[in-house]
Design an enzyme around this catalytic site. Structure first.
Site: not given
Length: 474
Positions: A196, A247
Site C-alpha cells: 500500500g 493492482c
C-alpha cells in the site's frame, strides 16, 4: 526492545553470511538453483494458493493458483537464459566488458493481495542474481508468505543455494517496529516494496535505495471502433479475476456515447450488475473509509459486497458497477477499489474520453496502468501519449496483461509493477532481475579481438566528413 534488536540482528547476520556464500556461485550453479526453485514452486502452487485464500479471506483460490503458476512459469521462461554472473557482455569492437555483481541483502515487502505469487517472483529474482532476501509479509498474510518462502528456500538450498538466502520475519507483538528495524538496518542494501501507499512511502524514507510500487487505478477507454464483444469479455475477465485484487485491474471504464448503451447492455449480459440511487450511495459508503480502500471489501466477491449493502442481485453477478460522472474525493467510485466494483463513465467522443481517463489516473494511480479498446492506430498513439501510465494495454485485460501473461508477452513478467518518478518510484517498468544487479564497465584494448585502434580511426574519419559537410561560416 533489546530482544527485538537481537532478533533482527541475528536474521541480518545470517543474511550477510548467505550473501558472501552466494557471491561465489557460478552461472551454471545459479541457473540450476533458479530452475529448481521454479519447478518446486510450480509443484506447490495449489497448497500455497489454498493457504493464501484461507488466511486472508480474500480473492479466489483458483485464480491464486493461476497467479502462482504465472509467477514461476513465466518468470522462469523469460529469464532462464539471462546471464547474471560475472562477465555478461563483451564488445570486441570497442574493447568493452560488462560485469554483473549482486546488490546484496534485499528487504522484500509483500502485499496481502498477492502474498505467495509476489514471494515466488521475488525469490526467483533473488536466486537468479545471487542476492539474499529478508521478507516482510503483510500481517494478514503471514502464514501464506512464510510457507512460500520456506518452500522456495528449501528447494534452493537443495540445489546449492546457501542456507538462509531467503528468510521470512515471523509474527511479533509490534510488527511495525520490527519492519522499520529491518528496513533501516545497516545490513540492508536495497528495499523492494510491493504494498500500500503507506508502506511504499516508508520504504523511500529509510535512507536505503528502494524500488517501490504505488497504487493502481487503471482507467480503460472504449471508443466506437472497438470490438464491443471483445471489450466486454476482457474487462469482465480482468475485473473479476481474483476478485479484482491485482493492482493493475480495471477500475473505471470510459465509453463514448455512440456505443455506450450497447456496451452497458453487454456488461449486464456478462454478469455485471449496476446499482443506482440509494443503493449506489450505500456502495460508495463502504468502498472508501478515511480516504483509503476499506479493507473489509478488498478481494470480496460481488455477491458478498452486495449482501453487505443490502442489495439483492442475481447469483450470476461477478461484478458490481455504477454509472459515474465525477472524479475526486467526493466521488468514491473514481478511487482504486481492489474489488470487483467498476465505475462506468459516458463521454461525448474520443477526445473527451481520453481527457477523462487522464483525470482519473492523475487523481490516483499515476504512473501505473491504463487500457484502451480501439481499432484506430492513431487514436491508440494519442491515448498513449496523453496518459501518464507505465503500461498502456490495448484490447486486452489490464490486470493480466500488465503482469506479463498469455495476453501480453511483450511486457516483462513480474508481480512488482513500478510506477515511475511521477509517482515517487525510481523505476517505471516491471521489476526484473536486471534491477537487482550492479554493473561494472571495463574499457580498454585488453579484450581479445579488440579493434579499438581501428574504431578510433573510423570515428576521426567520420568527424572529418561531418566538418566538410557543414555550410560555410559554421
Amino acid at each position: 526492545m533489546a530482544e527485538l534488536d537481537k532478533y533482527i540482528d541475528d536474521i541480518m547476520a545470517k543474511a550477510k553470511k548467505a550473501e558472501a556464500e552466494f557471491a561465489r556461485c557460478t552461472q551454471e550453479q545459479v541457473d540450476l538453483i533458479f530452475r529448481r526453485i521454479a519447478h518446486e514452486a510450480d509443484k506447490q502452487r495449489v497448497p500455497m494458493a489454498k493457504l493464501a485464500a484461507e488466511e486472508t479471506g480474500m480473492g479466489l483460490m483458483e485464480d491464486k493458483i493461476i497467479k502462482n503458476a504465472c509467477a514461476c512459469e513465466l518468470i522462469y521462461d523469460a529469464y532462464k537464459d539471462t546471464k547474471t554472473v560475472g562477465v555478461i557482455e563483451t564488445d570486441t569492437v570497442s574493447g568493452m566488458v560488462k560485469i554483473a555483481t549482486p546488490v546484496g541483502t534485499v528487504c522484500c515487502i509483500t502485499p496481502v493481495t498477492n502474498p505467495t505469487a509476489t514471494a515466488i517472483a521475488k525469490t526467483l529474482f533473488l536466486a537468479k542474481t545471487r542476492n539474499v532476501g529478508v521478507f516482510l509479509p503483510h500481517p494478514r498474510a503471514m502464514k501464506a508468505t512464510a510457507l512460500a518462502v520456506r518452500i522456495l528456500h528449501d528447494a534452493g538450498v537443495a540445489a546449492g543455494a546457501p542456507q538462509n538466502f531467503v528468510q521470512c520475519i515471523t509474527p511479533q507483538p509490534d510488527g511495525k517496529a520490527l519492519a522499520q528495524k529491518v528496513m533501516t538496518h545497516p545490513s540492508t542494501n536495497i528495499l523492494l516494496a510491493t504494498g500500500g501507499p503507506a508502506m511504499v512511502k516508508a520504504s523511500y524514507s529509510t535512507g536505503h535505495p528502494a524500488i517501490g510500487v504505488g497504487p493502481g487505478n487503471a482507467p480503460v477507454l472504449v471508443d466506437e471502433t472497438a470490438d464491443l464483444k471483445e471489450a466486454v469479455g476482457s474487462i469482465v475477465l480482468g475485473k473479476s479475476f481474483d476478485n479484482g485484487m491485482i493492482c493493475a485491474s480495471e477500475q473505471s471504464v470510459v465509453c463514448v456515447d455512440a456505443v455506450y448503451a450497447e456496451f452497458k447492455k453487454g456488461l449486464e449480459q456478462r454478469g455485471v450488475f449496476f446499482v443506482e440511487g440509494a443503493d449506489k450511495t450505500k456502495l460508495e459508503k463502504i468502498l472508501i473509509v478515511d480516504g483509503r480502500v476499506n479493507p473489509d471489501i478488498v478481494g470480496q466477491s460481488a455477491l458478498k459486497i452486495a449482501q453487505m449493502i443490502g442489495v439483492s442481485v442475481p447469483k450470476t453477478t461477478v461484478v458490481l458497477a455504477a454509472e459515474e460522472t465525477g472524479v475526486g474525493e467526493e466521488f468514491p467510485m473514481s478511487h482504486e477499489k481492489l474489488s470487483p466494483v467498476l465505475a462506468l463513465y459516458k463521454a461525448d467522443d474520443f477526445a473527451s474520453a481520453k481527457t477523462l481517463c487522464r483525470a482519473l489516473i492523475q487523481y490516483e494511480g499515476i504512473g501505473h496502468t491504463a487500457g484502451i479498446y480501439s481499432r484506430v492506430p492513431a487514436r491508440i498513439e494519442e491515448y498513449a501519449a496523453l496518459i501518464p501510465a507505465g503500461r498502456i494495454l490495448v484490447n486486452m485485460p489490464t490486470s493480466l496483461g500488465a503482469i506479463g501473461s498469455a495476453f501480453n508477452f511483450n511486457i516483462a513478467p513480474s508481480f512488482t509493477l513500478a510506477t515511475g518518478t511521477q509517482a515517487g518510484s525510481s523505476l517505471s517498468t516491471n521489476v526484473t532481475p536486471e534491477h537487482l544487479l550492479n554493473y561494472k564497465i571495463v574499457l580498454g584494448s585488453h579484450v581479445v579481438g579488440s579493434s579499438r585502434e581501428g574504431l578510433t580511426q573510423d570515428i576521426m574519419a567520420r568527424l572529418d566528413t561531418f566538418k566538410q559537410q557543414q555550410p560555410s561560416g559554421e
